[in-house]
Design a protein around this motif. Sequence first.
Motif, PDB file in Angstrom:
ATOM      1  N   LYS A   6     -84.940  39.564  24.443  1.00 60.92           N
ATOM      2  CA  LYS A   6     -83.675  40.020  23.851  1.00 60.92           C
ATOM      3  C   LYS A   6     -83.818  40.008  22.332  1.00 60.92           C
ATOM      4  O   LYS A   6     -84.301  39.032  21.752  1.00 60.92           O
ATOM      5  N   ILE A   7     -83.418  41.086  21.700  1.00 66.05           N
ATOM      6  CA  ILE A   7     -83.493  41.121  20.233  1.00 66.05           C
ATOM      7  C   ILE A   7     -82.133  41.032  19.565  1.00 66.05           C
ATOM      8  O   ILE A   7     -82.021  40.550  18.448  1.00 66.05           O
ATOM      9  N   CYS A   8     -81.088  41.527  20.228  1.00 68.45           N
ATOM     10  CA  CYS A   8     -79.764  41.488  19.603  1.00 68.45           C
ATOM     11  C   CYS A   8     -78.728  41.970  20.608  1.00 68.45           C
ATOM     12  O   CYS A   8     -79.060  42.315  21.745  1.00 68.45           O
ATOM     13  N   ASN A   9     -77.483  42.001  20.163  1.00 69.18           N
ATOM     14  CA  ASN A   9     -76.420  42.624  20.944  1.00 69.18           C
ATOM     15  C   ASN A   9     -76.217  44.049  20.452  1.00 69.18           C
ATOM     16  O   ASN A   9     -76.568  44.368  19.308  1.00 69.18           O
ATOM     17  N   LYS A  10     -75.633  44.872  21.307  1.00 68.99           N
ATOM     18  CA  LYS A  10     -75.453  46.284  20.956  1.00 68.99           C
ATOM     19  C   LYS A  10     -74.751  46.479  19.616  1.00 68.99           C
ATOM     20  O   LYS A  10     -75.099  47.355  18.832  1.00 68.99           O
ATOM     21  N   GLY A  11     -73.760  45.631  19.373  1.00 68.63           N
ATOM     22  CA  GLY A  11     -72.973  45.763  18.145  1.00 68.63           C
ATOM     23  C   GLY A  11     -73.766  45.502  16.873  1.00 68.63           C
ATOM     24  O   GLY A  11     -73.319  45.854  15.779  1.00 68.63           O
ATOM     25  N   GLU A  12     -74.936  44.883  17.006  1.00 69.83           N
ATOM     26  CA  GLU A  12     -75.759  44.575  15.831  1.00 69.83           C
ATOM     27  C   GLU A  12     -76.782  45.667  15.527  1.00 69.83           C
ATOM     28  O   GLU A  12     -77.500  45.589  14.534  1.00 69.83           O
ATOM     29  N   LEU A  13     -76.892  46.662  16.394  1.00 71.75           N
ATOM     30  CA  LEU A  13     -77.891  47.712  16.191  1.00 71.75           C
ATOM     31  C   LEU A  13     -77.586  48.511  14.921  1.00 71.75           C
ATOM     32  O   LEU A  13     -76.428  48.614  14.508  1.00 71.75           O
ATOM     33  N   PRO A  14     -78.622  49.095  14.307  1.00 72.58           N
ATOM     34  CA  PRO A  14     -78.375  49.918  13.118  1.00 72.58           C
ATOM     35  C   PRO A  14     -77.594  51.184  13.472  1.00 72.58           C
ATOM     36  O   PRO A  14     -77.634  51.653  14.608  1.00 72.58           O
ATOM     37  N   GLN A  15     -76.909  51.706  12.482  1.00 72.14           N
ATOM     38  CA  GLN A  15     -76.195  52.970  12.651  1.00 72.14           C
ATOM     39  C   GLN A  15     -77.215  54.108  12.709  1.00 72.14           C
ATOM     40  O   GLN A  15     -78.373  53.939  12.298  1.00 72.14           O
ATOM     41  N   ALA A  16     -76.771  55.270  13.175  1.00 72.76           N
ATOM     42  CA  ALA A  16     -77.655  56.443  13.225  1.00 72.76           C
ATOM     43  C   ALA A  16     -78.228  56.716  11.843  1.00 72.76           C
ATOM     44  O   ALA A  16     -77.514  56.671  10.839  1.00 72.76           O
ATOM     45  N   GLY A  17     -79.529  56.935  11.795  1.00 72.52           N
ATOM     46  CA  GLY A  17     -80.193  57.234  10.531  1.00 72.52           C
ATOM     47  C   GLY A  17     -80.603  56.006   9.747  1.00 72.52           C
ATOM     48  O   GLY A  17     -81.114  56.114   8.639  1.00 72.52           O
ATOM     49  N   GLU A  18     -80.399  54.822  10.367  1.00 76.77           N
ATOM     50  CA  GLU A  18     -80.761  53.579   9.667  1.00 76.77           C
ATOM     51  C   GLU A  18     -81.725  52.745  10.507  1.00 76.77           C
ATOM     52  O   GLU A  18     -81.891  52.972  11.692  1.00 76.77           O
ATOM     53  N   ALA A  19     -82.332  51.754   9.843  1.00 76.35           N
ATOM     54  CA  ALA A  19     -83.232  50.824  10.527  1.00 76.35           C
ATOM     55  C   ALA A  19     -82.860  49.405  10.118  1.00 76.35           C
ATOM     56  O   ALA A  19     -82.250  49.190   9.063  1.00 76.35           O
ATOM     57  N   LYS A  20     -83.210  48.455  10.968  1.00 75.62           N
ATOM     58  CA  LYS A  20     -82.902  47.039  10.711  1.00 75.62           C
ATOM     59  C   LYS A  20     -84.032  46.196  11.275  1.00 75.62           C
ATOM     60  O   LYS A  20     -84.685  46.604  12.232  1.00 75.62           O
ATOM     61  N   GLU A  21     -84.186  45.019  10.689  1.00 76.12           N
ATOM     62  CA  GLU A  21     -85.257  44.118  11.114  1.00 76.12           C
ATOM     63  C   GLU A  21     -84.719  43.103  12.120  1.00 76.12           C
ATOM     64  O   GLU A  21     -83.651  42.544  11.921  1.00 76.12           O
ATOM     65  N   PHE A  22     -85.483  42.885  13.204  1.00 80.55           N
ATOM     66  CA  PHE A  22     -85.139  41.850  14.181  1.00 80.55           C
ATOM     67  C   PHE A  22     -86.406  41.123  14.595  1.00 80.55           C
ATOM     68  O   PHE A  22     -87.503  41.683  14.515  1.00 80.55           O
ATOM     69  N   SER A  23     -86.228  39.892  15.082  1.00 76.53           N
ATOM     70  CA  SER A  23     -87.360  39.129  15.597  1.00 76.53           C
ATOM     71  C   SER A  23     -87.426  39.264  17.104  1.00 76.53           C
ATOM     72  O   SER A  23     -86.392  39.311  17.776  1.00 76.53           O
ATOM     73  N   ALA A  24     -88.648  39.304  17.615  1.00 73.84           N
ATOM     74  CA  ALA A  24     -88.873  39.279  19.066  1.00 73.84           C
ATOM     75  C   ALA A  24     -90.054  38.358  19.284  1.00 73.84           C
ATOM     76  O   ALA A  24     -91.189  38.722  18.985  1.00 73.84           O
ATOM     77  N   GLY A  25     -89.788  37.134  19.747  1.00 78.57           N
ATOM     78  CA  GLY A  25     -90.854  36.150  19.843  1.00 78.57           C
ATOM     79  C   GLY A  25     -91.405  35.907  18.449  1.00 78.57           C
ATOM     80  O   GLY A  25     -90.659  35.684  17.497  1.00 78.57           O
ATOM     81  N   SER A  26     -92.734  36.016  18.305  1.00 81.45           N
ATOM     82  CA  SER A  26     -93.350  35.750  16.997  1.00 81.45           C
ATOM     83  C   SER A  26     -93.448  37.020  16.157  1.00 81.45           C
ATOM     84  O   SER A  26     -93.944  36.990  15.034  1.00 81.45           O
ATOM     85  N   ARG A  27     -92.986  38.155  16.679  1.00 76.71           N
ATOM     86  CA  ARG A  27     -93.110  39.405  15.926  1.00 76.71           C
ATOM     87  C   ARG A  27     -91.843  39.756  15.173  1.00 76.71           C
ATOM     88  O   ARG A  27     -90.750  39.375  15.575  1.00 76.71           O
TER      89      ARG A  27
END
Length: 101
Positions: A6-27
Amino acid sequence: MSQLLKICNKGELPQAGEAKEFSAGSRTLCIANVDGVIRALDNECPHRGGPLAGGVIEEGKVVCPWHAWAFDAATGVASDSQGRVAVYPVSVEGEAVFVRI
Ligand code: FES
Protein backbone atom coordinates in the motif's frame (compact mmCIF):
# COMPACT_ATOMS: atom_id res chain seq x y z
CA MET A 1 8.88 -12.69 -5.69
CA SER A 2 6.75 -9.57 -5.99
CA GLN A 3 4.88 -7.95 -3.14
CA LEU A 4 1.73 -5.85 -3.08
CA LEU A 5 2.41 -2.75 -1.00
CA LYS A 6 0.00 0.00 0.00
CA ILE A 7 1.39 3.41 -0.89
CA CYS A 8 -1.44 5.78 0.00
CA ASN A 9 -5.17 6.42 -0.01
CA LYS A 10 -6.96 7.54 -3.14
CA GLY A 11 -7.42 11.04 -1.77
CA GLU A 12 -3.64 11.50 -1.51
CA LEU A 13 -2.94 10.76 -5.18
CA PRO A 14 -1.58 13.59 -7.35
CA GLN A 15 -3.96 15.59 -9.50
CA ALA A 16 -4.00 15.06 -13.27
CA GLY A 17 -0.77 16.32 -14.79
CA GLU A 18 1.12 16.12 -11.51
CA ALA A 19 3.46 13.70 -9.74
CA LYS A 20 4.12 12.99 -6.06
CA GLU A 21 6.64 10.99 -4.09
CA PHE A 22 5.61 7.98 -1.98
CA SER A 23 7.44 5.20 -0.17
CA ALA A 24 6.88 1.53 -0.90
CA GLY A 25 8.96 -0.66 1.39
CA SER A 26 12.55 0.54 1.01
CA ARG A 27 11.90 2.25 -2.33
CA THR A 28 10.89 5.76 -3.15
CA LEU A 29 8.44 5.96 -6.01
CA CYS A 30 7.26 8.67 -8.33
CA ILE A 31 3.50 8.36 -8.62
CA ALA A 32 2.28 10.21 -11.68
CA ASN A 33 -1.25 11.06 -12.74
CA VAL A 34 -1.25 11.01 -16.53
CA ASP A 35 -4.66 12.25 -17.63
CA GLY A 36 -6.32 10.29 -14.83
CA VAL A 37 -4.19 7.13 -15.21
CA ILE A 38 -1.98 6.50 -12.20
CA ARG A 39 1.54 5.29 -12.97
CA ALA A 40 4.34 4.23 -10.61
CA LEU A 41 8.02 4.66 -11.50
CA ASP A 42 11.25 4.57 -9.55
CA ASN A 43 11.80 8.09 -8.28
CA GLU A 44 15.53 8.25 -8.89
CA CYS A 45 16.57 9.54 -12.31
CA PRO A 46 19.29 7.33 -13.85
CA HIS A 47 21.13 10.41 -15.11
CA ARG A 48 22.31 11.97 -11.86
CA GLY A 49 19.71 10.90 -9.34
CA GLY A 50 17.19 13.71 -9.71
CA PRO A 51 13.82 13.20 -8.00
CA LEU A 52 11.35 12.45 -10.78
CA ALA A 53 8.36 13.21 -8.57
CA GLY A 54 9.56 16.82 -8.50
CA GLY A 55 9.18 17.05 -12.26
CA VAL A 56 6.28 17.76 -14.55
CA ILE A 57 4.21 15.51 -16.82
CA GLU A 58 4.33 16.33 -20.51
CA GLU A 59 2.68 14.26 -23.23
CA GLY A 60 2.61 11.11 -21.10
CA LYS A 61 6.18 11.54 -19.93
CA VAL A 62 7.62 12.37 -16.54
CA VAL A 63 10.24 15.07 -17.06
CA CYS A 64 13.11 15.11 -14.55
CA PRO A 65 13.35 18.47 -12.77
CA TRP A 66 17.17 18.55 -12.93
CA HIS A 67 18.13 18.19 -16.61
CA ALA A 68 14.81 17.41 -18.30
CA TRP A 69 15.31 13.80 -19.30
CA ALA A 70 11.81 12.55 -20.13
CA PHE A 71 10.57 9.07 -19.17
CA ASP A 72 7.50 7.41 -20.65
CA ALA A 73 5.22 7.00 -17.61
CA ALA A 74 3.88 3.66 -18.86
CA THR A 75 7.17 1.98 -19.81
CA GLY A 76 9.84 3.96 -17.95
CA VAL A 77 11.83 4.30 -21.17
CA ALA A 78 13.59 7.62 -21.63
CA SER A 79 13.38 9.66 -24.80
CA ASP A 80 16.44 9.48 -27.05
CA SER A 81 17.52 6.10 -25.59
CA GLN A 82 18.86 7.71 -22.44
CA GLY A 83 18.11 4.71 -20.27
CA ARG A 84 15.04 3.79 -18.30
CA VAL A 85 13.52 3.59 -14.85
CA ALA A 86 11.56 0.64 -13.48
CA VAL A 87 7.77 0.89 -13.58
CA TYR A 88 5.35 -0.97 -11.34
CA PRO A 89 1.69 -1.99 -11.71
CA VAL A 90 -0.75 0.13 -9.69
CA SER A 91 -4.08 -1.11 -8.35
CA VAL A 92 -6.85 0.46 -6.30
CA GLU A 93 -9.01 -1.43 -3.83
CA GLY A 94 -11.65 0.68 -2.18
CA GLU A 95 -9.79 3.73 -0.87
CA ALA A 96 -6.36 2.10 -0.83
CA VAL A 97 -3.76 2.38 -3.60
CA PHE A 98 -1.23 -0.44 -4.05
CA VAL A 99 1.84 -1.07 -6.17
CA ARG A 100 3.25 -4.46 -7.02
CA ILE A 101 7.01 -4.34 -6.45
S1 FES B 1 19.28 14.00 -12.97
FE1 FES B 1 17.54 13.65 -14.17
S2 FES B 1 17.99 14.52 -16.06
FE2 FES B 1 19.79 14.80 -14.90
